[in-house]
Scaffold this active site. Structure first.
Site, PDB file in Angstrom:
ATOM      1  N   GLY A  71      35.124  42.092  36.724  1.00 22.92           N
ATOM      2  CA  GLY A  71      34.058  41.415  36.589  1.00 22.92           C
ATOM      3  C   GLY A  71      33.176  41.370  35.473  1.00 22.92           C
ATOM      4  O   GLY A  71      32.099  41.058  35.465  1.00 22.92           O
ATOM      5  N   SER A  72      33.863  41.702  34.280  1.00 19.00           N
ATOM      6  CA  SER A  72      33.202  41.681  32.871  1.00 19.00           C
ATOM      7  C   SER A  72      32.870  40.271  32.814  1.00 19.00           C
ATOM      8  O   SER A  72      31.665  40.092  32.510  1.00 19.00           O
ATOM      9  CB  SER A  72      34.015  42.171  31.810  1.00 19.00           C
ATOM     10  N   ASN A  73      33.478  39.332  32.997  1.00 18.00           N
ATOM     11  CA  ASN A  73      32.932  37.904  32.795  1.00 18.00           C
ATOM     12  C   ASN A  73      31.870  37.455  33.897  1.00 18.00           C
ATOM     13  O   ASN A  73      31.049  36.893  33.427  1.00 18.00           O
ATOM     14  CB  ASN A  73      34.259  36.805  32.895  1.00 18.00           C
TER      15      ASN A  73
ATOM     16  N   LEU B  69      42.144  35.779  41.514  1.00 14.85           N
ATOM     17  CA  LEU B  69      43.613  35.876  41.547  1.00 14.85           C
ATOM     18  C   LEU B  69      44.286  35.286  42.937  1.00 14.85           C
ATOM     19  O   LEU B  69      45.347  34.976  42.878  1.00 14.85           O
ATOM     20  CB  LEU B  69      43.925  37.345  41.475  1.00 14.85           C
TER      21      LEU B  69
ATOM     22  N   ILE C 292      43.517  28.768  45.272  1.00 10.63           N
ATOM     23  CA  ILE C 292      42.408  28.089  46.198  1.00 10.63           C
ATOM     24  C   ILE C 292      43.030  26.837  47.115  1.00 10.63           C
ATOM     25  O   ILE C 292      43.692  26.051  46.727  1.00 10.63           O
ATOM     26  CB  ILE C 292      41.665  27.230  45.099  1.00 10.63           C
TER      27      ILE C 292
ATOM     28  N   ASN D  68      38.397  27.249  36.346  1.00 14.16           N
ATOM     29  CA  ASN D  68      38.909  28.595  36.337  1.00 14.16           C
ATOM     30  C   ASN D  68      39.084  29.018  34.835  1.00 14.16           C
ATOM     31  O   ASN D  68      39.363  28.143  33.737  1.00 14.16           O
ATOM     32  CB  ASN D  68      40.573  28.552  37.073  1.00 14.16           C
TER      33      ASN D  68
ATOM     34  N   HIS E 282      41.885  31.170  32.316  1.00  5.63           N
ATOM     35  CA  HIS E 282      43.185  31.719  32.176  1.00  5.63           C
ATOM     36  C   HIS E 282      43.071  32.346  30.917  1.00  5.63           C
ATOM     37  O   HIS E 282      42.952  31.623  29.936  1.00  5.63           O
ATOM     38  CB  HIS E 282      44.056  30.519  32.361  1.00  5.63           C
TER      39      HIS E 282
ATOM     40  N   ASP F 232      47.046  27.054  37.802  1.00  3.08           N
ATOM     41  CA  ASP F 232      46.964  26.849  36.235  1.00  3.08           C
ATOM     42  C   ASP F 232      47.425  25.540  35.848  1.00  3.08           C
ATOM     43  O   ASP F 232      47.796  25.400  34.757  1.00  3.08           O
ATOM     44  CB  ASP F 232      47.597  28.036  35.662  1.00  3.08           C
TER      45      ASP F 232
ATOM     46  N   GLU G 190      36.705  34.985  25.659  1.00  3.82           N
ATOM     47  CA  GLU G 190      36.452  34.662  27.044  1.00  3.82           C
ATOM     48  C   GLU G 190      34.606  34.913  26.967  1.00  3.82           C
ATOM     49  O   GLU G 190      33.781  34.017  27.554  1.00  3.82           O
ATOM     50  CB  GLU G 190      36.905  35.480  28.180  1.00  3.82           C
TER      51      GLU G 190
HETATM   52  C1  GAR Z   1      40.166  37.605  32.851  1.00  8.08           C
HETATM   53  O1  GAR Z   1      40.813  37.742  31.416  1.00  8.08           O
HETATM   54  C2  GAR Z   1      40.559  36.229  33.157  1.00  8.08           C
HETATM   55  O2  GAR Z   1      40.991  35.219  32.143  1.00  8.08           O
HETATM   56  C3  GAR Z   1      41.948  36.615  34.030  1.00  8.08           C
HETATM   57  O3  GAR Z   1      41.260  37.915  34.748  1.00  8.08           O
HETATM   58  C4  GAR Z   1      40.405  38.552  33.974  1.00  8.08           C
HETATM   59  C5  GAR Z   1      39.401  39.075  34.813  1.00  8.08           C
HETATM   60  O4  GAR Z   1      38.531  39.941  33.708  1.00  8.08           O
HETATM   61  N1  GAR Z   1      42.193  35.611  34.841  1.00  8.08           N
HETATM   62  C6  GAR Z   1      43.406  35.279  35.257  1.00  8.08           C
HETATM   63  O5  GAR Z   1      44.235  36.029  34.974  1.00  8.08           O
HETATM   64  C7  GAR Z   1      43.670  34.356  36.290  1.00  8.08           C
HETATM   65  N2  GAR Z   1      45.020  34.100  36.248  1.00  8.08           N
HETATM   66  P1  GAR Z   1      37.373  40.636  34.312  1.00  8.08           P
HETATM   67  O6  GAR Z   1      37.319  40.784  35.739  1.00  8.08           O
HETATM   68  O7  GAR Z   1      36.761  41.518  33.386  1.00  8.08           O
HETATM   69  O8  GAR Z   1      36.191  39.099  34.110  1.00  8.08           O
END
Ligand code: GAR
Length: 189
Positions: A12-14, A85, A88, A102, A104, A145, A174
């Site tokens: 969940g850093s994003n 992940l 949907i 999303n 990616h 995707d 990101e």
């Molecule tokens: C992110 O890098 C995102 O782009 C990726 O999961 C990571 C989550 O990081 N998403 C995918 O790979 C989707 N196919 P986070 O939990 O630190 O935000």
């Protein structure tokens, strides 16, 4: 206010970065974070950030599900998959046309599809000897995707970069760009 609902499955850093970006925003707020992982670190982050977090299991997600009903009740302006992940379900895609996006961690259409997430993506990028990678922010359709691309951002990599170094470069893209792109979509700028 325009309302965002975030979906996440992992660290969940994003999510944290997006929540902090929109703190005190005059026109946009985060309503809740939904997760399919009961023990995901994103829930700890939501506790600290004071953001409601909802966990759902598989039967709450597939078909005409509880998640669909919750979303319809909450009536978000945008649903943002930030490290989510699961695929949907088509019912959700149909119920929220052009309202699910999303992120990616690669330059789609390369390195996308089922099983391509997190480290798997960066490992594949390194194995293929790519000289650049990046991020893709796209609309979500029924296929992994494959929805229309909104924005992409690139970063150069060298063969000396480890998978972790590639991941760090992508994560920094990101964190820099995702909130701004979300804001631009919602404010139509
Ligand atoms: C992110 O890098 C995102 O782009 C990726 O999961 C990571 C989550 O990081 N998403 C995918 O790979 C989707 N196919 P986070 O939990 O630190 O935000």
């Amino acid at each position: 206010m325009k309302r965002i609902i975030l979906f996440a499955s992992g660290s969940g850093s994003n999510v944290e970065n997006i929540v902090r970006y929109f703190e005190g925003h005059p026109a946009i707020e985060i309503s809740a974070v939904l997760t399919n992982k009961r023990d995901a670190f994103v829930i700890d982050r939501c506790n600290k950030l004071g953001i409601p977090a909802l966990y759902f299991n598989k039967s709450g997600f597939t078909g005409s599900s509880l998640v669909l009903q919750v979303l319809q009740c909450m009536d978000p302006d945008l649903i943002v998959l930030a490290g989510f992940l699961l695929k949907i379900p088509s019912e959700l895609v149909t119920a929220f046309p052009k309202k699910i996006i999303n992120i990616h961690p690669a330059l789609l259409p390369k390195f996308g599809g089922k099983g391509m997430y997190g480290k798997h993506v960066h490992t594949a990028v390194k194995t293929q000897g790519e000289s650049e990678t990046g991020i893709t922010i796209h609309f979500v359709n029924e296929h992994y995707d494959e929805g229309a691309i909104i924005r992409q951002f690139k970063v150069g990599i060298s063969e000396r970069d480890s998978v972790d170094q590639i991941a760090a470069k992508v994560q920094s893209l990101e964190h820099k760009h995702f909130p701004e792109v979300i804001e631009a979509i919602l404010l139509d700028t």
